[in-house]
Design an enzyme around this catalytic site. Structure first.
Site, PDB file in Angstrom:
ATOM      1  CG  ASP A  94      -0.786   5.267  14.498  1.00  0.00           C
ATOM      2  OD1 ASP A  94       0.122   5.995  14.979  1.00  0.00           O
ATOM      3  OD2 ASP A  94      -0.538   4.305  13.742  1.00  0.00           O
ATOM      4  CB  CYS A 119       9.767   4.835  19.360  1.00  0.00           C
ATOM      5  SG  CYS A 119       9.469   5.606  20.967  1.00  0.00           S
ATOM      6  CD  GLN A 177      -7.965  -2.075  17.805  1.00  0.00           C
ATOM      7  OE1 GLN A 177      -7.352  -2.791  18.584  1.00  0.00           O
ATOM      8  NE2 GLN A 177      -8.236  -0.813  18.071  1.00  0.00           N
ATOM      9  CD1 TRP A 236       0.378   0.375   3.360  1.00  0.00           C
ATOM     10  CD2 TRP A 236      -0.317  -1.734   3.043  1.00  0.00           C
ATOM     11  NE1 TRP A 236       0.820  -0.360   4.427  1.00  0.00           N
ATOM     12  CE2 TRP A 236       0.401  -1.662   4.275  1.00  0.00           C
ATOM     13  CE3 TRP A 236      -0.857  -2.962   2.650  1.00  0.00           C
ATOM     14  CZ2 TRP A 236       0.594  -2.779   5.087  1.00  0.00           C
ATOM     15  CZ3 TRP A 236      -0.653  -4.061   3.466  1.00  0.00           C
ATOM     16  CH2 TRP A 236       0.060  -3.972   4.660  1.00  0.00           C
ATOM     17  NE  ARG A 237       4.833   2.126   4.663  1.00  0.00           N
ATOM     18  CZ  ARG A 237       5.584   1.708   5.677  1.00  0.00           C
ATOM     19  NH1 ARG A 237       6.735   1.077   5.430  1.00  0.00           N
ATOM     20  NH2 ARG A 237       5.203   1.908   6.926  1.00  0.00           N
ATOM     21  CE1 TYR A 255      -3.157   6.588  11.248  1.00  0.00           C
ATOM     22  CE2 TYR A 255      -4.899   4.996  10.817  1.00  0.00           C
ATOM     23  CZ  TYR A 255      -3.586   5.407  10.684  1.00  0.00           C
ATOM     24  OH  TYR A 255      -2.703   4.652   9.958  1.00  0.00           O
ATOM     25  CD  GLU A 263      -3.816   3.622   6.914  1.00  0.00           C
ATOM     26  OE1 GLU A 263      -3.905   3.367   8.143  1.00  0.00           O
ATOM     27  OE2 GLU A 263      -2.728   3.811   6.359  1.00  0.00           O
ATOM     28  CG  LEU A 272      -8.413  -9.653   9.258  1.00  0.00           C
ATOM     29  CD1 LEU A 272      -8.728  -8.588   8.233  1.00  0.00           C
ATOM     30  CD2 LEU A 272      -7.053  -9.385   9.891  1.00  0.00           C
ATOM     31  N   GLY A 273     -11.131 -10.474  13.100  1.00  0.00           N
ATOM     32  CA  GLY A 273     -11.753  -9.903  14.280  1.00  0.00           C
ATOM     33  C   GLY A 273     -12.253  -8.482  14.065  1.00  0.00           C
ATOM     34  CE1 TYR A 274     -11.295  -4.867  18.737  1.00  0.00           C
ATOM     35  CE2 TYR A 274      -9.651  -6.291  17.718  1.00  0.00           C
ATOM     36  CZ  TYR A 274     -10.132  -5.590  18.814  1.00  0.00           C
ATOM     37  OH  TYR A 274      -9.433  -5.621  20.006  1.00  0.00           O
TER      38      TYR A 274
END
Length: 347
Positions: free
Chosen positions: A134, A188, A38, A20-21, A116, A33, A76-78
């Protein structure tokens, strides 16, 4: 060299090669996105590629049945993400000729799209100057700039969005947004980041005052509810009873009848419970098999589930439909049910 330029230089040397980049197609970016909400990149990648192949444009997605979309999303859930994805595809097909509007406010109004996602689509597809915020971005900003305001409060949200927008490279928002998210994902990280190789080390507030593990700050603790479910896979004349859920986290997915108890119960206790007797009444059935306990962790609940294979000689269940046992895998089900299918080698 400032924070933002350092990030971009780091990104150009360390970025992952993700499909997707390599596109400014708003549909592809939106799809990625939504899938990556999640969801880890490695888990989401095959779903993204499968959706692009099956639905090469928004109209194809809009014209698909909800069952098909949910079946492809299975695992995938959610699942509200998939339902919102489908709803928005129909909205765009009907009202925008199948093309994303290059307008942040219009994008923000789409179902399932928050600040977002709207910023991500606007910057990645249309190079508009909207900063993404995010979990990765919050973590980086909190540590580097020493922000101890809880990020999940109204004040915290405003503070992080304001800072993110200030730091945005307006002439090239897409690369800056990708850079700060990638930095949070690879360098990070939330636990045990390797600060010894971090390019922000000299001016990172959290590093210099030894607060890396204390930032960012969350004000609310998620209370997890334990649930004890017994799913009933009832066979009747070569068919299985299934129902499509109309509410809850698994809306739109198919499920077996189930009994829920406040505490864990043994098989004997389940068979002698009022719930069992009230559910089956005078219907005669044989218990063929009871599975081991499956533990399924969701954001707000922990499910302890067992699956019962039952054979009924005579039974009628309202709200449930009979589907041929051989067609069972054609129906979209929860990841929990899918794990059970895998255990009995249905998949």
């Amino acid at each position: 060299m400032g924070f933002s330029n350092k990030l971009v230089n780091w990104y150009q040397a360390n970025k992952r090669n993700l499909p997707w980049r390599h596109t400014v197609n708003a549909y592809h970016i939106w799809l990625a996105e939504i899938i990556l909400q999640q969801t880890r990149v490695l888990q989401g990648m095959p779903y993204y590629l499968a959706f692009i192949k099956e639905f090469p444009n928004i109209e194809e997605l809009a014209n698909a049945s909800e069952d098909k979309v949910l079946k492809m999303w299975q695992g995938l859930g959610y699942y509200s993400r998939a339902r919102n994805l489908h709803f928005t595809a129909k909205d765009i097909a009907k009202n925008y000729g199948g093309k994303f509007p290059n307008d942040y406010q219009k994008i923000l109004k789409f179902k399932g799209v928050g600040t977002y996602t709207a910023a991500a689509i606007s910057s990645f597809a249309f190079n508009m100057p909207y900063a993404v915020v995010d979990g990765n971005v919050i973590r980086v900003l909190s540590r580097v700039f020493g922000i101890d305001t809880p990020f999940d409060t109204t004040i915290g949200k405003k503070k992080f969005h304001s800072l993110a927008q200030q730091l945005l490279i307006k002439e090239n928002p897409a690369i800056y947004n990708q850079a700060i998210m990638e930095f949070g994902a690879l360098q990070c990280v939330s636990k045990s980041p390797d600060c010894s190789i971090c390019l922000m080390q000299d001016f990172c507030e959290a590093y210099n005052v030894n607060m890396i593990n204390m930032l960012p700050v969350r004000s609310k603790r998620i209370k997890v509810k334990n649930r004890f479910l017994h799913f009933l896979m009832i066979k009747y004349n070569g068919n299985i009873f299934l129902r499509k859920r109309k509410k809850g986290i698994w809306t739109g997915l198919y499920e077996f009848p189930f009994l829920e108890f406040k505490h864990r119960k043994s098989e004997k206790e389940v068979l002698n419970s009022e719930d069992w007797l009230n559910f089956f009444k005078a219907n005669k059935l044989d218990v063929c098999l009871v599975s081991n306990e499956f533990v399924h962790v969701l954001s707000h609940q922990k499910i302890y589930a067992q699956f019962w294979q039952l054979k009924a000689k005579e039974i009628s269940l309202k709200e449930y439909e009979l589907v041929p046992e051989k067609d069972l895998l054609n129906y979209p089900v929860s990841r929990l049910t899918e794990k059970y299918f895998e255990s009995i080698k249905l998949i």
